[in-house]
Structure formats: C-alpha cells, structure tokens
Design a protein around this motif. Structure first.
Motif, PDB file in Angstrom:
ATOM      1  N   HIS A 177      36.565  17.619 -54.690  1.00  0.00           N
ATOM      2  CA  HIS A 177      37.292  18.650 -53.937  1.00  0.00           C
ATOM      3  C   HIS A 177      36.571  18.853 -52.602  1.00  0.00           C
ATOM      4  O   HIS A 177      35.492  18.288 -52.381  1.00  0.00           O
ATOM      5  N   SER A 179      35.502  21.739 -51.626  1.00  0.00           N
ATOM      6  CA  SER A 179      34.645  22.936 -51.745  1.00  0.00           C
ATOM      7  C   SER A 179      33.177  22.693 -51.391  1.00  0.00           C
ATOM      8  O   SER A 179      32.525  23.617 -50.877  1.00  0.00           O
ATOM      9  N   ARG A 203      39.672  11.722 -57.577  1.00  0.00           N
ATOM     10  CA  ARG A 203      39.623  12.031 -59.007  1.00  0.00           C
ATOM     11  C   ARG A 203      40.166  10.846 -59.788  1.00  0.00           C
ATOM     12  O   ARG A 203      41.037  10.131 -59.301  1.00  0.00           O
ATOM     13  N   GLN A 216      42.785  17.464 -49.341  1.00  0.00           N
ATOM     14  CA  GLN A 216      42.762  18.917 -49.500  1.00  0.00           C
ATOM     15  C   GLN A 216      42.438  19.570 -48.162  1.00  0.00           C
ATOM     16  O   GLN A 216      41.884  18.940 -47.263  1.00  0.00           O
ATOM     17  N   GLU A 218      40.349  23.038 -47.388  1.00  0.00           N
ATOM     18  CA  GLU A 218      39.578  24.147 -47.907  1.00  0.00           C
ATOM     19  C   GLU A 218      39.533  25.238 -46.852  1.00  0.00           C
ATOM     20  O   GLU A 218      39.575  24.943 -45.649  1.00  0.00           O
ATOM     21  N   PHE A 256      38.097  29.813 -61.345  1.00  0.00           N
ATOM     22  CA  PHE A 256      37.338  28.734 -60.707  1.00  0.00           C
ATOM     23  C   PHE A 256      35.868  29.129 -60.806  1.00  0.00           C
ATOM     24  O   PHE A 256      35.545  30.317 -60.699  1.00  0.00           O
ATOM     25  N   PHE A 258      33.514  28.918 -58.741  1.00  0.00           N
ATOM     26  CA  PHE A 258      32.877  29.373 -57.495  1.00  0.00           C
ATOM     27  C   PHE A 258      33.574  30.553 -56.851  1.00  0.00           C
ATOM     28  O   PHE A 258      33.221  30.961 -55.744  1.00  0.00           O
ATOM     29  N   GLY A 297      44.783  27.275 -54.926  1.00  0.00           N
ATOM     30  CA  GLY A 297      43.841  28.082 -55.686  1.00  0.00           C
ATOM     31  C   GLY A 297      42.905  28.796 -54.729  1.00  0.00           C
ATOM     32  O   GLY A 297      42.575  28.284 -53.659  1.00  0.00           O
ATOM     33  N   SER A 298      42.487  29.998 -55.111  1.00  0.00           N
ATOM     34  CA  SER A 298      41.589  30.737 -54.218  1.00  0.00           C
ATOM     35  C   SER A 298      40.891  31.860 -54.955  1.00  0.00           C
ATOM     36  O   SER A 298      41.023  32.008 -56.170  1.00  0.00           O
ATOM     37  N   ALA A 323      37.699  32.277 -50.388  1.00  0.00           N
ATOM     38  CA  ALA A 323      37.821  30.826 -50.222  1.00  0.00           C
ATOM     39  C   ALA A 323      39.149  30.396 -50.824  1.00  0.00           C
ATOM     40  O   ALA A 323      39.687  31.057 -51.715  1.00  0.00           O
ATOM     41  N   PHE A 324      39.697  29.329 -50.309  1.00  0.00           N
ATOM     42  CA  PHE A 324      40.919  28.770 -50.902  1.00  0.00           C
ATOM     43  C   PHE A 324      40.900  27.265 -50.732  1.00  0.00           C
ATOM     44  O   PHE A 324      40.157  26.724 -49.897  1.00  0.00           O
ATOM     45  N   GLY A 325      41.693  26.590 -51.553  1.00  0.00           N
ATOM     46  CA  GLY A 325      41.801  25.141 -51.431  1.00  0.00           C
ATOM     47  C   GLY A 325      43.217  24.714 -51.769  1.00  0.00           C
ATOM     48  O   GLY A 325      43.779  25.134 -52.779  1.00  0.00           O
TER      49      GLY A 325
HETATM   50  N1  PHE Z   1      38.359  23.412 -55.256  1.00  0.00           N
HETATM   51  C1  PHE Z   1      39.471  23.907 -56.007  1.00  0.00           C
HETATM   52  C2  PHE Z   1      40.248  22.711 -56.555  1.00  0.00           C
HETATM   53  O1  PHE Z   1      40.073  21.613 -56.102  1.00  0.00           O
HETATM   54  C3  PHE Z   1      40.386  24.752 -55.165  1.00  0.00           C
HETATM   55  C4  PHE Z   1      39.740  26.020 -54.727  1.00  0.00           C
HETATM   56  C5  PHE Z   1      39.087  26.093 -53.516  1.00  0.00           C
HETATM   57  C6  PHE Z   1      39.800  27.163 -55.508  1.00  0.00           C
HETATM   58  C7  PHE Z   1      38.500  27.273 -53.091  1.00  0.00           C
HETATM   59  C8  PHE Z   1      39.206  28.341 -55.113  1.00  0.00           C
HETATM   60  C9  PHE Z   1      38.566  28.389 -53.880  1.00  0.00           C
HETATM   61  O2  PHE Z   1      41.047  22.867 -57.475  1.00  0.00           O
END
Ligand code: PHE
Length: 356
Positions: A177, A179, A203, A216, A218, A256, A258, A297-298, A323-325
């Motif tokens: 990811h 992140s 992956r 992605q 982020e 998640f 983190f 996701g975040s 944070a979000f991704g």
């Molecule tokens: N890294 C997570 C994923 O790949 C996405 C995510 C990023 C979730 C940042 C929360 C905060 O699924």
C-alpha cells in the motif's frame, strides 16, 4: 585603340550589371578577362605598339581590366547573397508542422488522467504531492504502521518479498500500500503536514477485480487540532469534485492497524442519485440497490504510528491527524463504468481511445 578599350569596357560593364546568376557572371568573366578575351590580348600586345602609344594604351587597358575585375567581384558578392537567401527560403523546414499524413496526437491513459484529476482536487485543498519507493522495508510497510506481527497481509502468500537474508524490520518487499510513505514523509517534515502520496502498489492477487500491481493515492493531514470532521469535510469535497456536486459521503466503522478510529467511506451513488432504484422500479446495478458506493479506507492516525516518528516532532499527546487511501483503478472503474480491471493493462486501443 583607346576607343576600342572604352567600347569593350562599356559593353562588359553593362553585361555584368545585367547578370542575374553567379553562373552567368562566371561566363562573362571568362569572356572578357579570360585567356582568349580581347582585353587581355590587347594588353599582351602593348609591347608591339609604337612607343608613343604604349603608355596611354597600356594604362587604359589596365584601368579597364581592374575596373571590370572589381565590378565582377562586387556583383558576384551580391548574386551569391541573393542565391543564398533564395536557397534558405526554399529549403526551410518547419519542424512544428504535422507530418504527411499528420500523426494523431496521443492521449493520457485513463489511470494517469484519473490520478492527475484526483491530485488536482487535493492540491486545490492545500495538499502537496509526496512520493516514496515501491521497494520498501518491512519496517515502513508494516511495523511503523502498527501492524500486528501476525497480521495476514504479512503472509508470504499475500505479499511479494524480495529474496534476501533473514527476516525482520529490514527485510525488503514490494509495498502493499502507499501508507509507508506516511512514515517517510513524517520523518522528513515536522507538523503541520498535508500531503497526498500517489503510486504503484503490489499484492499477490489476480482476477477480474484484482491485479498484482495497481495504484493508490494516500492522504495524510496532521496538525494540533485535526478532527474526524476535517476528514469527512475533505472527503466530501473530493467526492463532489470527482463524482458530482450532488454527492454525499458516509463513514462506516472499520479496522486498519494504523488508524483509530478507522472508517470506510462511501459516496452516494451517482447513477441512481442515492435512491438505489432506477426509474422507480429496477434495482440500480452500480450500487446494487444500496444507494452507496465504497470508495476508500481512512481514519484518524493511530497514536502508535506517531510514536514511531515522535522524535521528528510528532508527539502523540499533542498532534492528531487523519489518513486515507484509495485505489485509482477503483475510482476510474466506478466513474466510467469499466467492467473489468484488466482492461486497464491490456493496452487495447479500442478501450483506451474511449477516454480523454
Ligand atoms: N492502506 C490501506 C489499504 O491499502 C488504506 C488506508 C490508508 C486506510 C490510510 C486508512 C488510512 O487498504
């Protein structure tokens, strides 16, 4: 004799002045000053003239010869310049003209166009773009992001590890990811920070909705007074910019490692305007009748993550952040109704030409 010299000179001068090419001028030079020409012959014959005439004739012939030589040189320079100009004008190539036949210009790949559009939205909100390596350490990809040692994503069957000695935080893998760029960025810059981090991730997955490599974006914002409301407002602005001004977002509890709390974010369905139904009766096929589409996701950055970057100015007692991704492919598929993820990578122009 002198009269003859004057006549030769007058005729030659008129001809030289009227010459229009360097080739014609060269012919005139041969005709009037060449070995067999009258004037040079005349000069050669001066010695045989009666002594009284020699001086005057010789002088007149010499003056005439020098005058013609000078005139030929001058006219030659003029004609050369004119011919050069004409050649340059004729040979000019405009490299900016389209070829024959004109080559069609290319277009951005839908994924590139989508990434840039998303970047533009966040740049407009005050975020900056940051990047990190695709080949990562276990430390950045998992440990510093608070992943439990037994987290399933760490499994050899899920993640591409780069062969090397031993296991541990320094082991190398293809990032799963974006992140880990959060961690790298926080080590480079103290708060406040507001960045988005686009890039490729990897992956061990392959089917209609998963490719081993995908993209992605982020996001990370950290300051002393960031709240979940800031996250929701930011993502609402994003959803409206990408999916339409009428859109709403909703947050659903999730997990998640983190972020805490963690949420999954849905946008109201743009096909059925969130009703879940099309034209009254039929179920909306895009959102499967739910009225909502999952987009990312975040959550709020887990204090355990800040603990890994505390010495870079991120005191978990003082700063908070969100944070979000999101998956670029997913956003593009939803928006353009792309039925199969693999279409992005087939390089079939019939598919690619439909966009941009
Ligand atoms: N890294 C997570 C994923 O790949 C996405 C995510 C990023 C979730 C940042 C929360 C905060 O699924």
């Amino acid at each position: 004799m002198i009269e003859r010299i004057d006549a030769i000179r007058a005729e030659a001068e008129a001809a030289i002045a009227a010459a229009t090419t360097t080739a014609a001028l060269e012919e005139l030079r041969v005709r009037h000053l060449g070995r067999k020409a009258e004037l040079p012959n005349l000069l050669r014959g001066v010695a045989e003239l009666p002594p009284a005439e020699r001086g005057a004739v010789g002088k007149a012939a010499n003056v005439a010869r020098q005058a013609l030589e000078a005139q030929i040189t001058a006219r030659g320079a003029e004609l050369e310049l004119a011919e050069l100009r004409e050649r340059l004008a004729r040979d000019r190539v405009d490299v900016t003209l389209p070829g024959t036949p004109p080559q069609p210009v290319g277009r951005l790949h839908l994924l590139t166009a989508t990434r840039r559009e998303i970047e533009d939205v966040f740049l407009g909100l005050g975020f900056r773009v940051a990047e990190g390596p695709e080949v990562e350490t276990v430390f950045h990809n998992f440990d510093a992001l608070n992943h439990d040692p037994a987290h399933p994503a760490r499994a050899r069957t899920d993640t591409f590890y780069v062969p090397g000695p031993g296991r541990g935080p320094d082991e190398v893998l293809l990032r799963t990811h974006t992140s880990p760029v959060q961690v790298r960025a926080m080590r480079e810059q103290p708060p406040p920070i507001a960045i988005i981090m686009p890039g490729r991730v990897y992956r061990r997955d392959s089917d209609a909705t998963h490719t081993p490599q995908f993209h992605q974006i982020e996001g990370l914002a950290v300051d002393e007074d960031i709240t979940l409301a800031d996250l929701k407002g930011t993502l609402l602005a994003f959803a409206k910019a990408i999916f339409g001004e009428e859109r709403e977002v909703r947050l659903r509890p999730h997990f998640f490692p983190f972020t805490e709390p963690s949420v999954e974010v849905d946008v109201s369905c743009f096909q059925c305007a969130g009703t879940g139904a099309l034209d009254g009766a039929a179920r909306c096929n895009l959102c499967k009748g739910t009225g909502w589409l999952e987009i990312l996701g975040s959550g709020m950055v887990d204090p355990n993550v800040f603990a890994y970057v505390r010495e870079y100015g991120y005191d978990p007692e003082r700063v908070q952040g969100f944070a979000f991704g999101m998956g670029v492919e997913r956003i593009a598929m939803l928006r353009h109704g792309v039925p199969d993820l693999r279409l992005f990578y087939d390089n079939d122009l019939r598919f690619l030409r439909q966009f941009g």
